[in-house]
Design an enzyme around this catalytic site. Structure first.
Site, PDB file in Angstrom:
ATOM      1  N   ALA A  93      29.665  11.847  74.555  1.00 23.75           N
ATOM      2  CA  ALA A  93      28.819  11.338  73.489  1.00 23.75           C
ATOM      3  C   ALA A  93      29.623  11.422  72.187  1.00 23.75           C
ATOM      4  CB  ALA A  93      27.554  12.174  73.394  1.00 23.75           C
ATOM      5  N   GLU A 120      28.561  12.220  82.597  1.00 24.33           N
ATOM      6  CA  GLU A 120      27.134  11.976  82.886  1.00 24.33           C
ATOM      7  C   GLU A 120      26.873  10.498  83.136  1.00 24.33           C
ATOM      8  OE1 GLU A 120      26.225  14.196  79.263  1.00 24.33           O
ATOM      9  OE2 GLU A 120      24.807  15.380  80.420  1.00 24.33           O
ATOM     10  N   GLU A 139      30.591  20.504  76.849  1.00 24.52           N
ATOM     11  CA  GLU A 139      29.652  20.648  75.725  1.00 24.52           C
ATOM     12  C   GLU A 139      29.542  22.090  75.231  1.00 24.52           C
ATOM     13  OE1 GLU A 139      29.086  18.927  78.508  1.00 24.52           O
ATOM     14  OE2 GLU A 139      28.134  17.014  78.034  1.00 24.52           O
ATOM     15  N   GLY A 168      29.205  13.315  78.078  1.00 21.09           N
ATOM     16  CA  GLY A 168      28.402  12.125  78.349  1.00 21.09           C
ATOM     17  C   GLY A 168      29.142  11.103  79.209  1.00 21.09           C
TER      18      GLY A 168
HETATM   19  C1  HXC Z   1      33.892  11.221  68.914  1.00 17.82           C
HETATM   20  C2  HXC Z   1      35.999  11.386  69.822  1.00 17.82           C
HETATM   21  C3  HXC Z   1      35.475  11.965  71.004  1.00 17.82           C
HETATM   22  C4  HXC Z   1      34.060  12.147  71.073  1.00 17.82           C
HETATM   23  C5  HXC Z   1      37.611  11.830  71.220  1.00 17.82           C
HETATM   24  N1  HXC Z   1      37.336  11.333  70.004  1.00 17.82           N
HETATM   25  N2  HXC Z   1      36.508  12.237  71.843  1.00 17.82           N
HETATM   26  N3  HXC Z   1      35.223  11.029  68.790  1.00 17.82           N
HETATM   27  N4  HXC Z   1      33.322  11.753  70.010  1.00 17.82           N
HETATM   28  N5  HXC Z   1      33.457  12.640  72.145  1.00 17.82           N
HETATM   29  C6  HXC Z   1      38.265  10.788  69.030  1.00 17.82           C
HETATM   30  C7  HXC Z   1      39.112  11.874  68.352  1.00 17.82           C
HETATM   31  O1  HXC Z   1      38.381  12.461  67.303  1.00 17.82           O
HETATM   32  C8  HXC Z   1      40.281  11.069  67.888  1.00 17.82           C
HETATM   33  O2  HXC Z   1      39.928  10.348  66.722  1.00 17.82           O
HETATM   34  C9  HXC Z   1      40.461  10.036  68.991  1.00 17.82           C
HETATM   35  O3  HXC Z   1      39.222   9.965  69.688  1.00 17.82           O
HETATM   36  C10 HXC Z   1      41.563  10.427  69.967  1.00 17.82           C
HETATM   37  O4  HXC Z   1      41.276  11.736  70.446  1.00 17.82           O
HETATM   38  P1  HXC Z   1      42.350  12.951  70.412  1.00 17.82           P
HETATM   39  O5  HXC Z   1      41.577  14.196  70.428  1.00 17.82           O
HETATM   40  O6  HXC Z   1      43.304  12.741  69.284  1.00 17.82           O
HETATM   41  O7  HXC Z   1      43.111  12.714  71.777  1.00 17.82           O
HETATM   42  P2  HXC Z   1      43.787  13.798  72.726  1.00 17.82           P
HETATM   43  O8  HXC Z   1      44.531  14.811  71.907  1.00 17.82           O
HETATM   44  O9  HXC Z   1      44.522  13.024  73.775  1.00 17.82           O
HETATM   45  O10 HXC Z   1      42.559  14.583  73.405  1.00 17.82           O
HETATM   46  C11 HXC Z   1      41.696  13.894  74.282  1.00 17.82           C
HETATM   47  C12 HXC Z   1      40.433  14.756  74.545  1.00 17.82           C
HETATM   48  C13 HXC Z   1      39.794  15.187  73.217  1.00 17.82           C
HETATM   49  C14 HXC Z   1      40.810  16.013  75.380  1.00 17.82           C
HETATM   50  C15 HXC Z   1      39.467  13.920  75.395  1.00 17.82           C
HETATM   51  O11 HXC Z   1      39.606  14.005  72.411  1.00 17.82           O
HETATM   52  C16 HXC Z   1      38.461  15.831  73.339  1.00 17.82           C
HETATM   53  O12 HXC Z   1      38.358  17.008  73.684  1.00 17.82           O
HETATM   54  N6  HXC Z   1      37.377  15.086  73.034  1.00 17.82           N
HETATM   55  C17 HXC Z   1      36.039  15.629  73.050  1.00 17.82           C
HETATM   56  C18 HXC Z   1      35.553  15.838  74.460  1.00 17.82           C
HETATM   57  C19 HXC Z   1      34.155  16.424  74.476  1.00 17.82           C
HETATM   58  O13 HXC Z   1      33.919  17.529  73.992  1.00 17.82           O
HETATM   59  N7  HXC Z   1      33.213  15.672  75.016  1.00 17.82           N
HETATM   60  C20 HXC Z   1      31.821  16.090  75.084  1.00 17.82           C
HETATM   61  C21 HXC Z   1      31.099  15.543  73.893  1.00 17.82           C
HETATM   62  S1  HXC Z   1      29.413  16.102  73.837  1.00 17.82           S
HETATM   63  P3  HXC Z   1      40.664  10.655  65.294  1.00 17.82           P
HETATM   64  O14 HXC Z   1      39.978   9.718  64.335  1.00 17.82           O
HETATM   65  O15 HXC Z   1      40.441  12.083  65.026  1.00 17.82           O
HETATM   66  O16 HXC Z   1      42.107  10.314  65.579  1.00 17.82           O
HETATM   67  C22 HXC Z   1      28.622  15.168  74.998  1.00 17.82           C
HETATM   68  C23 HXC Z   1      27.182  15.397  75.357  1.00 17.82           C
HETATM   69  C24 HXC Z   1      26.479  16.005  74.271  1.00 17.82           C
HETATM   70  O17 HXC Z   1      29.159  14.300  75.569  1.00 17.82           O
HETATM   71  C25 HXC Z   1      25.141  16.439  74.645  1.00 17.82           C
HETATM   72  C26 HXC Z   1      24.647  17.412  73.626  1.00 17.82           C
HETATM   73  C27 HXC Z   1      23.265  17.168  73.197  1.00 17.82           C
END
Ligand code: HXC
Length: 254
Positions: A62, A108, A128, A105
């Protein structure tokens, strides 16, 4: 546009397209996806959806930046994430073709699909907990039903990522294929499914999903009713006639 959609014969391929954020799932993407697929779901000429992302990410979760500014009141008032249930409820079979990250997400969303075909470079996880929250688009429920409590707790409480091989071993994904052949393999599976009678395919996926929601006796009764009902379809008659006549069936979706 957050999606790229192409239709080839009876298969509709949907590519999530927010490359700058690894296909993070924001509300606009969800709305676009549901609005695009709902009319196609009702089209008897569409036999399968393939949902895919980029080589680097199916979807990295998400959209954290969108979510982070919201209050609890916003979440409740908007019923944030509720729209995803409309995607899960589509009756046309959905294949997730996963390359790269399928996190939060993203994982999911893949689990809302009927089958997950993973490239050997795919990485799955529910991270998460590292953000101070929990899976919110069905992850605690679907993952537990798919892989059991031991593995679901492991993934959800630690937030660790698993590779495609482990995802297949624990029953999260249906098949792992070389990343370079993922699109071709997913399309071939989709075409195979789309070539069968759509009413039977819809009944089959509905009954399998029912097994996750009900006891055995009720599930078997449910299956039997669906089986009986298929004898009212032209495709049942055609399928069995074609078998007896030793030829390929020509299904019409009726
Ligand atoms: C918004 C995101 C994102 C996300 C990545 N980006 N994941 N933006 N939401 N979920 C963005 C980063 O901020 C970055 O933008 C760009 O995408 C590239 O990501 P990097 O981190 O620079 O890439 P990398 O170093 O290769 O790492 C990849 C990654 C990491 C391991 C996937 O991006 C990451 O950990 N992302 C988050 C994963 C996560 O936690 N997902 C769960 C989300 S919560 P910028 O502009 O900074 O360059 C969810 C459910 C929530 O899904 C339910 C709760 C109610």
């Amino acid at each position: 546009m957050r999606l790229k959609i192409e239709r080839e014969g009876r298969v509709v391929r949907v590519r999530l397209h927010r490359p700058e954020v690894l296909n993070a799932l924001d509300a606009a993407l969800m709305t676009e996806l549901v609005e695009a697929l709902t009319p196609l779901d009702a089209d008897p000429g569409v036999g399968c959806f393939v949902i895919t992302g980029s080589e680097r990410a199916f979807a990295a979760g998400a959209d954290i930046k969108e979510m982070s500014g919201k209050s609890a009141a916003d979440m409740i008032a908007e019923d944030y994430f509720a729209g995803w249930e409309a995607f899960a409820a589509l009756r046309t079979p959905k294949l997730a073709a996963v390359s790269g990250y399928a996190l939060g997400g993203g994982c999911e969303l893949a689990m809302m699909c009927d089958m997950i075909i993973a490239g050997d470079d795919a990485k799955f996880g529910q991270p998460e907990i590292t953000l101070g929250v929990i899976p919110g688009i069905g992850g605690t429920q679907r993952l537990t039903r798919l892989v059991g409590k031991a593995k679901a707790m492991d993934l959800i409480l630690t937030g660790r990522l698993i590779d495609a091989e482990e995802a297949e071993r624990i029953g999260l994904v249906s098949r792992v294929v070389p990343a370079e052949t993922l699109a071709a393999e997913a399309n071939a599976i989709a075409e195979q499914i789309a070539g069968y009678g759509k009413l039977a395919v819809m009944a089959a996926r509905d009954c399998v999903d029912r097994a996750l929601e009900t006891g055995l006796a009720d599930g078997i009764r449910y299956e039997r009713r669906a089986f009986h009902a298929l004898f009212a379809t032209a495709d049942q008659q055609e399928g069995m006639r074609a078998f007896k006549e030793k030829r390929a069936p020509e299904f019409t979706g009726r």
